[in-house]
Write a protein that holds these residues in place. Structure first.
Motif, PDB file in Angstrom:
ATOM      1  N   CYS A  17       8.317  -9.029 -15.927  1.00 57.95           N
ATOM      2  CA  CYS A  17       7.300  -9.124 -14.872  1.00 57.95           C
ATOM      3  C   CYS A  17       5.909  -8.781 -15.371  1.00 57.95           C
ATOM      4  CB  CYS A  17       7.665  -8.251 -13.675  1.00 57.95           C
ATOM      5  SG  CYS A  17       9.219  -8.709 -12.896  1.00 57.95           S
ATOM      6  N   GLY A  18       5.660  -8.997 -16.670  1.00 56.02           N
ATOM      7  CA  GLY A  18       4.336  -8.721 -17.206  1.00 56.02           C
ATOM      8  C   GLY A  18       3.281  -9.667 -16.667  1.00 56.02           C
ATOM      9  N   TYR A  19       2.062  -9.151 -16.554  1.00 56.57           N
ATOM     10  CA  TYR A  19       0.906  -9.898 -16.053  1.00 56.57           C
ATOM     11  C   TYR A  19       0.010 -10.229 -17.241  1.00 56.57           C
ATOM     12  CZ  TYR A  19      -3.621 -10.502 -13.615  1.00 56.57           C
ATOM     13  OH  TYR A  19      -4.826 -10.963 -13.149  1.00 56.57           O
ATOM     14  N   GLU A  20      -0.524 -11.448 -17.290  1.00 55.70           N
ATOM     15  CA  GLU A  20      -1.410 -11.813 -18.386  1.00 55.70           C
ATOM     16  C   GLU A  20      -2.658 -12.486 -17.851  1.00 55.70           C
ATOM     17  OE1 GLU A  20      -1.419 -14.099 -22.712  1.00 55.70           O
ATOM     18  OE2 GLU A  20       0.369 -14.142 -21.435  1.00 55.70           O
ATOM     19  N   VAL A  21      -3.821 -11.985 -18.278  1.00 53.34           N
ATOM     20  CA  VAL A  21      -5.093 -12.585 -17.908  1.00 53.34           C
ATOM     21  C   VAL A  21      -5.451 -13.613 -18.969  1.00 53.34           C
ATOM     22  CG1 VAL A  21      -7.552 -12.163 -17.515  1.00 53.34           C
ATOM     23  CG2 VAL A  21      -5.866 -10.515 -16.706  1.00 53.34           C
ATOM     24  N   ARG A  22      -5.601 -14.874 -18.565  1.00 54.97           N
ATOM     25  CA  ARG A  22      -5.931 -15.921 -19.516  1.00 54.97           C
ATOM     26  C   ARG A  22      -7.431 -16.174 -19.601  1.00 54.97           C
ATOM     27  NH1 ARG A  22      -1.809 -19.034 -21.652  1.00 54.97           N
ATOM     28  NH2 ARG A  22       0.093 -17.782 -21.599  1.00 54.97           N
ATOM     29  N   THR A  23      -8.200 -15.638 -18.648  1.00 57.32           N
ATOM     30  CA  THR A  23      -9.652 -15.739 -18.721  1.00 57.32           C
ATOM     31  C   THR A  23     -10.202 -14.428 -19.262  1.00 57.32           C
ATOM     32  OG1 THR A  23      -9.846 -14.982 -16.424  1.00 57.32           O
ATOM     33  CG2 THR A  23      -9.752 -17.345 -16.800  1.00 57.32           C
ATOM     34  N   SER A  24     -11.463 -14.424 -19.659  1.00 55.73           N
ATOM     35  CA  SER A  24     -12.034 -13.228 -20.287  1.00 55.73           C
ATOM     36  C   SER A  24     -12.197 -12.089 -19.290  1.00 55.73           C
ATOM     37  CB  SER A  24     -13.383 -13.561 -20.923  1.00 55.73           C
ATOM     38  OG  SER A  24     -14.286 -14.067 -19.942  1.00 55.73           O
ATOM     39  N   GLN A  25     -12.393 -12.426 -18.007  1.00 58.66           N
ATOM     40  CA  GLN A  25     -12.606 -11.388 -17.006  1.00 58.66           C
ATOM     41  C   GLN A  25     -11.922 -11.770 -15.693  1.00 58.66           C
ATOM     42  OE1 GLN A  25     -16.843 -10.922 -16.571  1.00 58.66           O
ATOM     43  NE2 GLN A  25     -16.990  -9.522 -18.298  1.00 58.66           N
ATOM     44  N   GLN A  26     -11.598 -10.742 -14.906  1.00 55.20           N
ATOM     45  CA  GLN A  26     -11.112 -10.932 -13.541  1.00 55.20           C
ATOM     46  C   GLN A  26     -11.873  -9.934 -12.676  1.00 55.20           C
ATOM     47  OE1 GLN A  26      -7.888 -12.912 -12.235  1.00 55.20           O
ATOM     48  NE2 GLN A  26      -9.171 -14.050 -13.647  1.00 55.20           N
ATOM     49  N   SER A  27     -12.639 -10.422 -11.706  1.00 56.74           N
ATOM     50  CA  SER A  27     -13.517  -9.559 -10.925  1.00 56.74           C
ATOM     51  C   SER A  27     -12.954  -9.296  -9.538  1.00 56.74           C
ATOM     52  CB  SER A  27     -14.909 -10.201 -10.801  1.00 56.74           C
ATOM     53  OG  SER A  27     -15.504 -10.355 -12.070  1.00 56.74           O
ATOM     54  N   GLU A  28     -13.202  -8.090  -9.055  1.00 61.74           N
ATOM     55  CA  GLU A  28     -12.832  -7.673  -7.704  1.00 61.74           C
ATOM     56  C   GLU A  28     -11.362  -7.943  -7.404  1.00 61.74           C
ATOM     57  OE1 GLU A  28     -15.075  -6.042  -5.073  1.00 61.74           O
ATOM     58  OE2 GLU A  28     -15.407  -5.481  -7.156  1.00 61.74           O
ATOM     59  N   LEU A  29     -10.508  -7.424  -8.255  1.00 60.04           N
ATOM     60  CA  LEU A  29      -9.075  -7.516  -8.042  1.00 60.04           C
ATOM     61  C   LEU A  29      -8.584  -6.279  -7.311  1.00 60.04           C
ATOM     62  CD1 LEU A  29      -7.521  -8.776 -11.405  1.00 60.04           C
ATOM     63  CD2 LEU A  29      -7.565  -9.987  -9.236  1.00 60.04           C
ATOM     64  N   LEU A  30      -7.763  -6.488  -6.303  1.00 64.16           N
ATOM     65  CA  LEU A  30      -7.025  -5.385  -5.693  1.00 64.16           C
ATOM     66  C   LEU A  30      -5.742  -5.215  -6.489  1.00 64.16           C
ATOM     67  CD1 LEU A  30      -6.577  -3.396  -3.256  1.00 64.16           C
ATOM     68  CD2 LEU A  30      -5.260  -5.244  -2.229  1.00 64.16           C
ATOM     69  N   ILE A  31      -5.540  -4.020  -7.031  1.00 66.51           N
ATOM     70  CA  ILE A  31      -4.339  -3.731  -7.811  1.00 66.51           C
ATOM     71  C   ILE A  31      -3.621  -2.557  -7.169  1.00 66.51           C
ATOM     72  CG2 ILE A  31      -3.430  -3.021 -10.058  1.00 66.51           C
ATOM     73  CD1 ILE A  31      -5.876  -4.268 -11.348  1.00 66.51           C
ATOM     74  N   ALA A  32      -2.379  -2.769  -6.774  1.00 62.13           N
ATOM     75  CA  ALA A  32      -1.537  -1.704  -6.236  1.00 62.13           C
ATOM     76  C   ALA A  32      -0.420  -1.481  -7.246  1.00 62.13           C
ATOM     77  CB  ALA A  32      -0.979  -2.096  -4.870  1.00 62.13           C
ATOM     78  N   GLY A  33      -0.439  -0.343  -7.914  1.00 63.50           N
ATOM     79  CA  GLY A  33       0.510  -0.114  -8.992  1.00 63.50           C
ATOM     80  C   GLY A  33       1.131   1.261  -8.958  1.00 63.50           C
ATOM     81  N   TYR A  34       1.633   1.688 -10.100  1.00 61.39           N
ATOM     82  CA  TYR A  34       2.298   2.981 -10.171  1.00 61.39           C
ATOM     83  C   TYR A  34       1.747   3.765 -11.352  1.00 61.39           C
ATOM     84  CZ  TYR A  34       5.220   0.800 -13.829  1.00 61.39           C
ATOM     85  OH  TYR A  34       5.661   0.167 -14.960  1.00 61.39           O
ATOM     86  N   TYR A  84       0.828  -1.204   0.000  1.00 68.12           N
ATOM     87  CA  TYR A  84       0.000   0.000   0.000  1.00 68.12           C
ATOM     88  C   TYR A  84       0.865   1.257   0.000  1.00 68.12           C
ATOM     89  CZ  TYR A  84      -3.214   3.636   1.466  1.00 68.12           C
ATOM     90  OH  TYR A  84      -3.931   4.808   1.525  1.00 68.12           O
ATOM     91  N   CYS A  85       1.805   1.325   0.911  1.00 68.21           N
ATOM     92  CA  CYS A  85       2.568   2.563   1.113  1.00 68.21           C
ATOM     93  C   CYS A  85       3.506   2.881  -0.042  1.00 68.21           C
ATOM     94  CB  CYS A  85       3.345   2.496   2.425  1.00 68.21           C
ATOM     95  SG  CYS A  85       2.300   2.521   3.909  1.00 68.21           S
ATOM     96  N   THR A  86       4.030   1.865  -0.706  1.00 62.47           N
ATOM     97  CA  THR A  86       5.012   2.119  -1.754  1.00 62.47           C
ATOM     98  C   THR A  86       4.394   2.189  -3.150  1.00 62.47           C
ATOM     99  OG1 THR A  86       5.515  -0.250  -1.927  1.00 62.47           O
ATOM    100  CG2 THR A  86       6.892   1.080  -0.449  1.00 62.47           C
ATOM    101  N   SER A  87       3.086   2.055  -3.233  1.00 66.65           N
ATOM    102  CA  SER A  87       2.398   2.162  -4.519  1.00 66.65           C
ATOM    103  C   SER A  87       1.824   3.561  -4.695  1.00 66.65           C
ATOM    104  CB  SER A  87       1.270   1.124  -4.613  1.00 66.65           C
ATOM    105  OG  SER A  87       1.788  -0.185  -4.565  1.00 66.65           O
ATOM    106  N   ASP A  88       1.804   4.031  -5.927  1.00 70.30           N
ATOM    107  CA  ASP A  88       1.203   5.332  -6.223  1.00 70.30           C
ATOM    108  C   ASP A  88      -0.312   5.286  -6.124  1.00 70.30           C
ATOM    109  OD1 ASP A  88       3.654   6.504  -6.790  1.00 70.30           O
ATOM    110  OD2 ASP A  88       3.566   5.965  -8.906  1.00 70.30           O
ATOM    111  N   ILE A  89      -0.868   4.154  -6.522  1.00 69.45           N
ATOM    112  CA  ILE A  89      -2.318   4.046  -6.622  1.00 69.45           C
ATOM    113  C   ILE A  89      -2.743   2.648  -6.218  1.00 69.45           C
ATOM    114  CG2 ILE A  89      -2.097   3.507  -9.092  1.00 69.45           C
ATOM    115  CD1 ILE A  89      -4.822   4.887  -9.490  1.00 69.45           C
ATOM    116  N   VAL A  90      -3.865   2.558  -5.487  1.00 66.51           N
ATOM    117  CA  VAL A  90      -4.421   1.277  -5.064  1.00 66.51           C
ATOM    118  C   VAL A  90      -5.914   1.308  -5.371  1.00 66.51           C
ATOM    119  CG1 VAL A  90      -4.747  -0.359  -3.179  1.00 66.51           C
ATOM    120  CG2 VAL A  90      -2.700   1.101  -3.209  1.00 66.51           C
TER     121      VAL A  90
END
Length: 228
Positions: free
Chosen positions: A95-112, A42-48
């Motif tokens: 370190c790329g992320y790939e979604v193999r299903t059509s949707q991903q619901s209610e994901l917490l994403i902490a990024g930059y 949480y603290c080291t991410s720009d956006i959550v």
């Protein structure tokens, strides 16, 4: 780390079955990620944010794009336009992320943020919201920000006593120095924040008696998460 054969790298389909591994995976290539306490993410991410990945967007030569519907914003700088897409490196060894299903619901994403756009990698936190403990969810929503001036340092010397922290640190201990997953009180139910004397200390998150603050605390300046 140990030498690896091509068969030992964890693939995207396997990681999606175990979402915490998206934040913790260390395949045998250039992408290696340090395991972190959820407060540190949480603290080291720009956006959550919490959001639903809807579909693939328009990729570029180096970036993969996903359309996203953000349902909750837990941390964001001021004057950021609405976010409808997220970006991640295309390359697995970046370190790329790939979604193999059509949707991903209610994901917490902490990024930059980069030029107003939301980016993330497997070294950032990508985790199903419902799999967090109620204490972790309250931490992300309201309480982890109180401890962003503190540093959480893992104890890696299991064969001897952990070092004494200074006043701006909490020593993070897990059984047998196993930092491959969250377990125990400090990871699942606690936060590190300044106490009455100003020294950082572990505090159990009280989900029963928590009352929202009428005046939010001052914003802290997030540090860009390094990919290590």
């Amino acid at each position: 780390h140990a030498l690896c054969s091509p068969g030992t790298t964890m693939g995207p389909a396997f990681l999606l079955a175990f979402p915490l591994l998206l934040a913790l995976s260390t395949p045998c290539d250039a992408c290696e990620c340090k395991f972190r306490h959820p407060q540190t993410y949480y603290c080291t991410s720009d956006i959550v944010v919490i959001g639903n990945i809807l579909e693939r967007g328009n990729d570029t030569a180096l970036k993969r794009n996903y359309r996203i519907n953000i349902t909750q914003i837990l941390k964001i700088p001021k004057k950021i336009p609405p976010i409808t897409s997220v970006y991640t490196p295309k390359a697995w060894d970046s370190c790329g992320y790939e979604v193999r299903t059509s949707q991903q619901s209610e994901l917490l994403i902490a990024g930059y943020l980069r030029r107003g756009a939301l980016y993330f990698t497997r070294c950032h936190m990508v985790h199903f919201w419902y799999l967090l403990t109620s204490e972790q969810r309250l931490g992300f929503k309201a309480l982890y920000k109180r401890g962003c001036k503190c540093q959480i340092q893992p104890c890696l010397l299991c064969w001897r006593s952990c070092p004494q922290p200074d006043k701006q640190e909490c020593v993070w201990e897990q059984k047998d120095c196993d930092y491959s997953m969250w377990e125990g009180n400090q990871s699942l139910y606690s936060m590190c924040a300044p106490g009455h004397d100003g020294h950082c200390e572990w505090t159990r998150i009280d989900t029963v008696n928590y009352r929202p603050e009428t005046t939010p605390p001052p914003e802290t300046t997030p540090a860009m998460m390094a990919i290590i």
